[in-house]
Design a protein around this motif. Structure first.
Motif, PDB file in Angstrom:
ATOM      1  N   HIS A  80      26.250  68.724  44.873  1.00 16.26           N
ATOM      2  CA  HIS A  80      26.763  68.905  46.225  1.00 16.26           C
ATOM      3  C   HIS A  80      27.893  67.930  46.522  1.00 16.26           C
ATOM      4  CE1 HIS A  80      26.650  69.944  50.410  1.00 16.26           C
ATOM      5  NE2 HIS A  80      26.482  68.673  50.747  1.00 16.26           N
ATOM      6  N   LYS A  83      30.894  68.859  44.606  1.00 13.65           N
ATOM      7  CA  LYS A  83      31.553  69.999  45.224  1.00 13.65           C
ATOM      8  C   LYS A  83      32.381  69.529  46.428  1.00 13.65           C
ATOM      9  CE  LYS A  83      30.476  74.100  47.869  1.00 13.65           C
ATOM     10  NZ  LYS A  83      29.416  74.563  48.732  1.00 13.65           N
ATOM     11  N   SER A  87      36.333  69.852  46.468  1.00 21.88           N
ATOM     12  CA  SER A  87      36.967  70.738  47.444  1.00 21.88           C
ATOM     13  C   SER A  87      37.886  69.948  48.366  1.00 21.88           C
ATOM     14  CB  SER A  87      35.918  71.495  48.246  1.00 21.88           C
ATOM     15  OG  SER A  87      35.158  70.608  49.007  1.00 21.88           O
ATOM     16  N   ARG A  93      38.821  75.153  40.938  1.00 14.67           N
ATOM     17  CA  ARG A  93      37.985  75.657  39.846  1.00 14.67           C
ATOM     18  C   ARG A  93      36.760  74.782  39.658  1.00 14.67           C
ATOM     19  NH1 ARG A  93      41.955  78.403  35.534  1.00 14.67           N
ATOM     20  NH2 ARG A  93      40.081  78.307  34.261  1.00 14.67           N
ATOM     21  N   VAL A 100      28.351  77.757  41.319  1.00 14.99           N
ATOM     22  CA  VAL A 100      27.442  78.379  40.359  1.00 14.99           C
ATOM     23  C   VAL A 100      26.346  77.405  39.951  1.00 14.99           C
ATOM     24  CG1 VAL A 100      27.322  79.525  38.141  1.00 14.99           C
ATOM     25  CG2 VAL A 100      29.321  79.826  39.573  1.00 14.99           C
ATOM     26  N   ASN A 103      23.595  77.243  42.337  1.00 18.54           N
ATOM     27  CA  ASN A 103      22.701  78.396  42.233  1.00 18.54           C
ATOM     28  C   ASN A 103      21.653  78.170  41.158  1.00 18.54           C
ATOM     29  OD1 ASN A 103      23.617  80.006  44.261  1.00 18.54           O
ATOM     30  ND2 ASN A 103      25.207  80.974  43.004  1.00 18.54           N
ATOM     31  N   GLU A 107      17.554  77.786  41.227  1.00 22.29           N
ATOM     32  CA  GLU A 107      16.619  78.518  40.377  1.00 22.29           C
ATOM     33  C   GLU A 107      15.865  77.607  39.435  1.00 22.29           C
ATOM     34  OE1 GLU A 107      18.596  81.625  38.223  1.00 22.29           O
ATOM     35  OE2 GLU A 107      19.821  82.082  39.987  1.00 22.29           O
TER      36      GLU A 107
ATOM     37  N   THR B 515      19.224  86.662  42.641  1.00 23.99           N
ATOM     38  CA  THR B 515      19.577  85.338  42.137  1.00 23.99           C
ATOM     39  C   THR B 515      20.469  85.450  40.896  1.00 23.99           C
ATOM     40  OG1 THR B 515      17.322  84.979  42.750  1.00 23.99           O
ATOM     41  CG2 THR B 515      18.549  83.083  42.039  1.00 23.99           C
ATOM     42  N   PRO B 516      20.020  86.186  39.877  1.00 22.26           N
ATOM     43  CA  PRO B 516      20.938  86.323  38.727  1.00 22.26           C
ATOM     44  C   PRO B 516      22.258  86.989  39.104  1.00 22.26           C
ATOM     45  CG  PRO B 516      18.984  87.686  38.431  1.00 22.26           C
ATOM     46  CD  PRO B 516      18.727  86.810  39.591  1.00 22.26           C
ATOM     47  N   ALA B 518      23.891  86.576  41.825  1.00 22.17           N
ATOM     48  CA  ALA B 518      24.765  85.531  42.375  1.00 22.17           C
ATOM     49  C   ALA B 518      25.422  84.762  41.236  1.00 22.17           C
ATOM     50  CB  ALA B 518      23.974  84.603  43.268  1.00 22.17           C
ATOM     51  N   ALA B 519      24.620  84.483  40.227  1.00 22.95           N
ATOM     52  CA  ALA B 519      25.153  83.735  39.090  1.00 22.95           C
ATOM     53  C   ALA B 519      26.219  84.556  38.387  1.00 22.95           C
ATOM     54  CB  ALA B 519      24.026  83.392  38.130  1.00 22.95           C
ATOM     55  N   GLY B 522      29.323  84.493  40.408  1.00 24.52           N
ATOM     56  CA  GLY B 522      29.971  83.178  40.339  1.00 24.52           C
ATOM     57  C   GLY B 522      30.680  82.994  39.011  1.00 24.52           C
ATOM     58  N   LEU B 523      29.985  83.389  37.926  1.00 24.71           N
ATOM     59  CA  LEU B 523      30.581  83.231  36.607  1.00 24.71           C
ATOM     60  C   LEU B 523      31.807  84.115  36.455  1.00 24.71           C
ATOM     61  CD1 LEU B 523      27.350  83.002  34.505  1.00 24.71           C
ATOM     62  CD2 LEU B 523      29.069  81.230  34.782  1.00 24.71           C
ATOM     63  N   ILE B 526      34.673  82.477  37.961  1.00 25.43           N
ATOM     64  CA  ILE B 526      35.235  81.459  37.063  1.00 25.43           C
ATOM     65  C   ILE B 526      36.105  82.124  36.013  1.00 25.43           C
ATOM     66  CG2 ILE B 526      34.628  79.779  35.301  1.00 25.43           C
ATOM     67  CD1 ILE B 526      32.103  79.258  36.940  1.00 25.43           C
ATOM     68  N   SER B 529      39.412  83.336  37.273  1.00 27.72           N
ATOM     69  CA  SER B 529      40.393  82.286  37.511  1.00 27.72           C
ATOM     70  C   SER B 529      40.872  81.637  36.206  1.00 27.72           C
ATOM     71  CB  SER B 529      39.806  81.239  38.459  1.00 27.72           C
ATOM     72  OG  SER B 529      38.578  80.788  37.930  1.00 27.72           O
ATOM     73  N   ASP B 530      40.321  82.135  35.106  1.00 24.27           N
ATOM     74  CA  ASP B 530      40.780  81.601  33.816  1.00 24.27           C
ATOM     75  C   ASP B 530      42.194  82.113  33.543  1.00 24.27           C
ATOM     76  OD1 ASP B 530      40.971  80.518  31.367  1.00 24.27           O
ATOM     77  OD2 ASP B 530      38.957  81.146  30.716  1.00 24.27           O
ATOM     78  N   THR B1139      29.865  69.466  56.296  1.00 23.74           N
ATOM     79  CA  THR B1139      28.966  69.769  55.188  1.00 23.74           C
ATOM     80  C   THR B1139      29.627  70.707  54.203  1.00 23.74           C
ATOM     81  OG1 THR B1139      26.874  70.758  54.546  1.00 23.74           O
ATOM     82  CG2 THR B1139      27.893  71.611  56.522  1.00 23.74           C
ATOM     83  N   ALA B1140      29.183  70.599  52.990  1.00 22.21           N
ATOM     84  CA  ALA B1140      29.682  71.512  51.957  1.00 22.21           C
ATOM     85  C   ALA B1140      28.828  72.771  51.897  1.00 22.21           C
ATOM     86  CB  ALA B1140      29.695  70.816  50.611  1.00 22.21           C
ATOM     87  N   HIS B1141      27.718  72.733  52.590  1.00 23.56           N
ATOM     88  CA  HIS B1141      26.894  73.955  52.629  1.00 23.56           C
ATOM     89  C   HIS B1141      27.620  74.997  53.441  1.00 23.56           C
ATOM     90  CE1 HIS B1141      23.330  72.199  50.911  1.00 23.56           C
ATOM     91  NE2 HIS B1141      23.534  71.131  51.646  1.00 23.56           N
ATOM     92  N   ALA B1142      27.490  76.199  52.992  1.00 27.66           N
ATOM     93  CA  ALA B1142      28.172  77.248  53.749  1.00 27.66           C
ATOM     94  C   ALA B1142      27.177  78.295  54.226  1.00 27.66           C
ATOM     95  CB  ALA B1142      29.237  77.891  52.890  1.00 27.66           C
ATOM     96  N   LYS B1161      33.342  71.703  54.430  1.00 28.75           N
ATOM     97  CA  LYS B1161      34.272  71.087  53.489  1.00 28.75           C
ATOM     98  C   LYS B1161      34.849  72.201  52.649  1.00 28.75           C
ATOM     99  CE  LYS B1161      31.511  66.940  53.185  1.00 28.75           C
ATOM    100  NZ  LYS B1161      30.603  66.212  52.292  1.00 28.75           N
TER     101      LYS B1161
END
Lengths: 152, 1184
Positions: A80, A83, A87, A93, A100, A103, A107, B515-516, B518-519, B522-523, B526, B529-530, B1139-1142, B1161
């Motif tokens: 956190h 991040k 940010s 990136r 991720v 996440n 889990e 959950t997977p 989301a992963a 997210g991946l 990434i 953006s490569d 906070t960085a939580h969104a 943030k």
């Protein structure tokens, strides 16, 4: 002057490539805008802080993930923070990897965490190199007596 | 089979009943049997058929055996009841019969006995009377004889003798004639002379019989002594007196005159003449005799005639009487009563019978009496024999016998005998009456009664059995139905349980899948953006990214559904601006719609409450689903989202359309009215309002038969939809469950023209005392005139209607030429005359004077310009003519190119809004126009040509700034309206894009801006300007004098934020964690406020920026501590979370612990400043 404009062009190219490839985002522009006469080395200062902080955090994360029983809460807190700092500096990136990463933390997925840690390290190193290059160019431009061009 | 058995049993039970009933029963049974069979036929196949469908074979068997066993048990029960009934009825019948029979029989027997007695008594009495009369006559004859003889005592001569005889003859005749029943009277004198009268019953002739007097001695017989007389008076003497000649002369029966010649007769023709032998003791005697003249026995009595003086017997008188009359009487009685009567002597000789058979036997010695047992009458003979056999020679005392059942021959008889004890002639009377005569009727009646009773009982039994059958049939049917019901309930419970499991499973699964996902997403981010991706790879990955997003959305839908189904969905209750939410939604979808050539319009009525209470996210979800659904199926035309408040006024205002819809929902309306009435009282308290919405599109429409089913899970109106448009069919289901959850309803209603019209209402709370904005008052006195030059006809129509209602003159144009026309009409008076249209005539009414006072607003859709070529520049040039007389507002597309925007900007067209244009945007435009007018007026009064200046200022704004900044610039002069618009757009995009909650700040910003606008201060724009042109406007620091405590542990952020804030002129104190923050507040001296003159003593800081995750004490804890410390004081230091939580949950958490706002943030400078300003400025304003 030729050298200065050369440097300036190089700087602009480099910076735009950073933005284009997503290493940096708007936040970094804002940081640059914040830099003025009152605190001329603001960007460098912040970026250096980021480097220090990141390395510390990455180390913490690595050790935390090597533990026998992993305290995911702790890991999450580190991520956190990572991040937040990434940010703040606009290292987009790195921030994405952190998302991720969190996440996986939720889990409690160790493999995912390790993969993410590796990715975060890579991204961090990449952005560090790029930033250092950028700052070097900036220094060179300043030393050459030119002004740093604004990147829109 | 069961029915057969039933039948057999029934037959057995019935077979005991009487034979004549058997055939009837059999027939009845046949019918019942067939009925039962047909019933079975009717039922079992249908049951089998119904079961065959979904029940397995073994289940079927199980049910069949079950059914069979219950069948048997029912039959046994039936049988038992029937048998019991049969026994009962049988007993009743028998008892009834028995009692009736016995009682009648006894009474009849008593009667019969009396009758028999009477019958027998009468002939006996007759006998008795005959005897009596005989005796009396004899006695009378004797007395008369004695008298006559005494008178002629001692006859001296023959003549006297003859005279004596003559007198005797006369006397005797008189007696004889007076008694017709007499058979004969004889007088035999001592001297042997005999005088006799005789009636012959055969020829009814009467004779006088005498013998000649030749050989009688006058003295002889008279001198006889006792002994000699004895000898002389025997019968032999008479018969042996053969020498005497007997004469007989016929007499007239009435007068006794001699009618014939005397005739000598042989002695065997003689009748019995009583002699002295018959009176051996000198007393009267009688006996039964027979004579050849009659066929009935005779009763003869004899009596001597005494000579009192001499004491000897002078003569003997004999009287004979026929017993014929007794027999006659008996015959009469029997003829009347039937039966047989006979009289016998004690020895058994028959004296009289009721039959016609002869009583005498002809033997060689003449007729003789016969015994009863020898009687020729068979009944009498057998009866006598029976008696003889029963009693032999020892008759019972008194000879009285009463026998009721004497079987004689084939019949049974009553036999009764009586004994009549006469001196010397005891008699026995026997009565034989056939039993049939007395009891016959009774027996017959008894039999008939029995028959009737039995048949009646059989009938009752059958009816009872049928009743039982029917009743038990009903009961068994009910039992069967109940069993079926139970099994159905069981099945239902199972089904429900399995459905529940399904929901649970879905919920779990989709959560696990999310959950997977989301992963993965997210991946993918990434990966995208490569940098080292080829174009092809990039395209593939973006495709994967899109698919994953779609999959995630699907999962979310399923999760929503299962959440709702399992009842776990809880709606929030928070205030939100319904209008703004919906406008944002339409903004978002309009971009999508533009590609489809579909117009998206929102039409909310003015009476909608501005702020409502409810779950904004869910409300938005409802409309997002509905609108996206509409977009999916609409290729051209429009999509309208209408909204109004349930209120009589709104109905009228909404015009006929809503009225039509109301008419289509009559039941709904009634229900609503009821609901309203019910809630009328509560309405006052919690202010619930019913909000109606319609989503109207011109798509392919839904078949009316599917109007209900489209709301089911996984249901789509057309199966081909999935192929064409994709989707799962969950959307509308979610919508309906959500709407229902909010106390509303949704349905598809009939629509004129193509497309679908979804109508729904929601029951939402409103905060108390919400003032309604009255646009009418606001704009009417400003004399606004609006020209709407818009492409979209629907949007234009709705807006102009609304404007007209609020008292604003409007003109409509849908294309460039029309617009130019209108403009020329309006502003170039020379062309007035050419116009004939309605609008133009209206235009004419505007005087020159009015023109100057009123505010003209021309709203132009950018689409009206010909953008494909360069003509648009010329068009703009044309518009420039009107520039000073009217305000231009441009409606931009989302894809309007920058060059056009720049060009517009350069030409001084500063009011720009993005499509779609709706009410609130229109309001902003108009307010801006009014404001500008006011300013220009004021400036005009002051004398300076500030209008000009403002324009120049605007023109001189930074040309290289982006669209956003351009608008910000614009705000300098136009009170920040477009700024609001911009923030809304960012809000909407962020809200519906990724989960990013800056909603609160934004709303705050907006409200703040409005306030500032009212105060005519422009801090936001100042801040902006400072941001972008910092070097030139360095004096203007928006946060000047604001003291901020920053609690942040990350050094980078510390640094960044500090610099940011200090640049705005704020004083920043940095602390590393929450603990320090709390301490800093407690000890104000620590704060570095040296540069600032202190205006207020408490609190030391105007605001705290608080990071949420910090070591030692995190932001939440610190906030709580601060708020605790503040408790009891008036102080409320604003705390902004960093906070960085969104996640939205984080926001909620922040607000919950007492923070005032929330920033994510990385820090967005603008956002932060506006937030800080809203929180800090608010307080002094409210305080002072």
């Amino acid at each position: 002057m030729d050298a200065v404009s050369q440097l300036q062009r190089q700087f602009v190219e480099h910076a735009t490539s950073l933005y284009r490839e997503g290493y940096l985002d708007d936040q970094f522009t804002q940081l640059q805008k914040l830099q003025d006469e009152s605190n001329p080395d603001f960007v460098v200062e912040v970026v250096t802080l980021f480097f220090e902080d990141s390395e510390k955090l990455l180390n913490n994360l690595a050790t935390a993930l090597q533990q026998e029983s992993i305290d995911y809460k702790q890991v999450d807190a580190h991520v956190h923070q990572f991040k937040g700092s990434s940010s703040s500096i606009g290292a987009q990136r790195v921030k994405n990897v952190c998302v991720v990463f969190r996440n996986y933390c939720d889990e409690k997925n160790l493999d995912g965490c390790l993969v993410c840690l590796q990715q975060a390290k890579n991204e961090y190193l990449l952005v560090r190199n790029k930033l250092e290059a950028l700052l070097n160019l900036e220094q060179q431009i300043l030393q050459a007596g030119g002004s740093v061009p604004m990147i829109t | 089979m069961a029915a057969k058995q039933h039948k057999r049993n029934y037959m057995i039970s019935r077979s005991s009943s009487t034979p004549p009933m058997a055939s009837f029963v059999k027939r009845l049974f046949g019918k019942i049997h067939s009925a039962v069979n047909s019933w079975e036929r009717n039922h079992s196949p249908c049951r089998r058929r119904s079961l065959h469908r979904d029940v397995e074979q073994e289940d079927l068997q199980h049910i069949n055996t079950n059914c069979l066993s219950s069948y048997y048990s029912v039959f046994v029960a039936r049988l038992a009841i029937m048998v019991m009934l049969a026994i009962l009825i049988g007993l009743l019948t028998l008892l009834t019969w028995h009692f009736t029979k016995v009682y009648t029989r006894t009474s009849l027997n008593a009667l019969a006995y009396g009758l028999r007695y009477e019958l027998l008594q009468r002939p006996v009495l007759r006998m008795w009377s005959i005897l009596n009369s005989t005796v009396e006559i004899t006695t009378a004859q004797v007395r008369l004889s004695e008298y006559v003889i005494r008178k002629y005592n001692r006859p001296e001569n023959q003549a006297q003798q003859v005279e004596l005889y003559e007198v005797m003859r006369d006397v005797t005749w008189a007696l004889f004639a007076s008694y017709r029943a007499l058979n004969s009277i004889t007088i035999k004198y001592k001297n042997g002379f005999v005088q006799a009268f005789h009636r012959d019953p055969r020829d009814n002739s009467t004779y006088y019989i005498y013998n000649d007097l030749t050989n009688y001695t006058m003295s002889g017989p008279y001198d006889v002594n006792m002994s000699s007389s004895h000898q002389g008076w025997n019968d032999q003497t008479i018969h042996s007196n053969i020498s005497a000649i007997w004469y007989r002369e016929p007499l007239d029966p009435n007068t006794g005159e001699k009618i014939g010649k005397q005739k000598a007769i042989p002695p065997d023709e003689l009748i019995n003449i009583a002699g002295i032998s018959q009176v051996p003791y000198g007393a009267a005697s009688w006996h039964v005799a027979v004579s050849k003249f009659t066929n009935s026995p005779l009763l003869s009595a004899a009596m001597p005639v005494w000579d009192e003086s001499q004491g000897n017997i002078m003569a003997v008188v004999g009287v004979t009487t026929s017993l014929y009359s007794v027999g006659q009487l008996m015959k009469e009685l029997v003829g009347f009563h039937s039966g047989h009567i006979y009289l016998t002597s004690q020895e058994g000789w028959l004296l009289a019978t009721s039959s016609t058979t002869p009583l005498l036997t002809n033997s060689s010695t003449g007729p003789k009496l016969m015994m009863a047992v020898d009687s020729q009458d068979p009944v009498i003979q057998t009866g006598a024999k029976w008696l003889l056999k029963a009693y032999g020679n020892k008759p019972p005392p008194n000879h009285e016998v009463h026998i009721e059942h004497a079987k004689l021959g084939h019949q049974t008889y009553y036999i009764d005998s009586f004994f009549l004890n006469l001196k010397r002639l005891p008699m026995v009377g026997v009565l034989i009456i056939p039993r049939k005569y007395i009891m016959g009727k009774v027996d017959e009646r008894a039999f008939k009664t029995l028959m009737i009773l039995i048949s009646a009982s059989v009938c009752i039994l059958i009816i009872g059995c049928v009743c039982i059958f029917v009743l038990t049939n009903g009961v068994s049917k009910e039992m069967k139905l109940r069993a079926e019901l139970i099994s159905h309930l069981d099945a239902r419970r199972k089904a429900e349980a399995s459905s529940n499991y399904k929901s649970q499973f879905l919920a779990n699964m989709s959560h696990e899948l999310r959950t997977p996902m989301a992963a993965v997403i997210g991946l993918l981010d990434i990966l995208i953006s490569d940098e080292c991706l080829t174009n092809e790879q990039y395209a593939t990955i973006s495709q994967i990214r899109r698919c994953s997003t779609a999959l995630l959305r699907l999962l979310n839908n399923i999760l929503d559904i299962s959440k709702v189904e399992s009842g776990k969905l809880v709606l929030e209750e928070a205030e939100f601006d319904m209008g703004r939410e919906l406008e944002g939604l339409v903004d978002m979808f309009s971009v999508q719609c533009k590609n489809h050539n579909v117009e998206t319009v929102i039409d909310l009525s003015d009476d909608m409450p501005k702020v409502v209470q409810g779950d904004s996210a869910r409300v938005v979800q409802i409309f997002a689903n509905l609108i996206s659904n509409s977009i999916k199926f609409t290729t051209s035309g429009y999509i309208i989202l209408r909204g109004w408040c349930e209120d009589p006024h709104s109905c009228i205002e909404n015009g006929k359309f809503s009225f039509d819809q109301k008419a289509l929902w009559p039941a709904q309306k009634n229900k609503l009215i009821q609901q309203e009435n019910q809630e009328k009282s509560s309405c006052k308290k919690d202010n619930r309002v019913i909000l109606w919405f319609e989503v109207d599109d011109t798509g392919c429409g839904i078949d009316p038969s599917k109007w209900e089913s489209v709301f089911e899970s996984f249901e789509q109106a057309d199966p081909s939809t999935t192929r064409l448009h994709g989707g799962t069919g969950l959307g509308l289901c979610i919508v309906r469950t959500l709407v229902n959850k909010m106390g509303g309803e949704i349905r598809v209603v009939k629509k004129n023209g193509p497309g679908t019209l979804m109508q729904l209402y929601l029951l939402l709370g409103t905060p108390v005392d919400m003032p309604l904005e009255n646009y009418k008052l606001k704009y009417a006195d400003h004399n606004l005139k609006v020209v709407l030059a818009l492409n979209g006809s629907m949007c234009r129509m709705i807006l102009s209607k609304w404007l007209f209602k609020t008292g604003v003159h409007t003109w409509e144009a849908c294309e460039w030429n029309e617009l130019t026309h209108i403009l020329q009409e309006l502003f170039i008076p020379s062309r007035y005359t050419q116009n004939l249209t309605y609008e133009c005539s209206k235009v004419e009414s505007i005087s020159k004077q009015e023109m100057e006072v009123s505010v003209f607003i021309i709203v132009i859709d950018i689409g009206l310009l010909n953008l494909s070529t360069d003509i648009w520049k010329e068009q703009l040039n044309f518009l420039d003519i009107f520039y000073k007389r009217a305000k231009f507002a441009w409606v931009l597309n989302h894809d309007t190119s920058n060059t056009i925007k720049m060009e517009l900007h350069n030409r001084g067209h500063l009011m720009m809004v993005n499509e779609p244009l709706y009410k609130s945007k229109m309001v902003q435009i108009m307010e801006a126009a009014i404001k500008e007018k006011m300013i220009s007026l004021r400036h005009g009064i002051l004398g300076g040509d500030t209008h000009e200046f403002l324009e120049i200022d605007n023109v001189h704004s930074d040309p290289e700034s982006s669209n956003d900044s351009e608008k910000s610039e614009l705000n300098c002069s136009t009170t920040g309206i477009v700024q609001v618009e911009e923030t809304r757009r960012t809000r909407s995009s962020s809200r519906y894009g990724i989960v990013n909650n800056c909603f609160l700040e934004l709303t705050e910003v907006c409200s703040e801006r409005n306030k500032q606008g009212a105060n005519e201060t422009f801090p936001v724009s100042q801040e902006k300007r400072m941001q972008y042109a910092e070097k030139t406007i360095s004096e203007q620091k928006s946060l000047k004098g604001v003291r901020i405590l920053l609690a942040e542990d990350t050094p980078i952020l510390q640094r960044v934020a500090t610099i940011m804030l200090e640049k705005m002129g704020a004083t920043v104190v940095v602390v590393g964690d929450g603990m320090q923050a709390v301490e800093a507040l407690q000890t104000p001296s620590e704060g570095g406020m040296t540069t600032q003159t202190k205006m207020r003593v408490p609190p030391p800081y105007d605001l705290i920026l608080m990071d949420c995750q910090m070591p030692k004490m995190d932001g939440y804890e610190a906030t709580k501590a601060i708020r605790r410390a503040e408790m009891g004081t008036d102080l409320h230091i604003p705390i902004v979370a960093l906070t960085a939580h969104a996640m939205s949950s984080d926001e909620a958490k922040c607000l919950e612990v007492g923070m005032d706002a929330y920033l994510t943030k990385p820090i967005d400078c603008k956002l932060m400043v506006s937030t800080i300003l809203s929180l800090t400025k608010l307080q002094p304003n409210s305080l002072t």
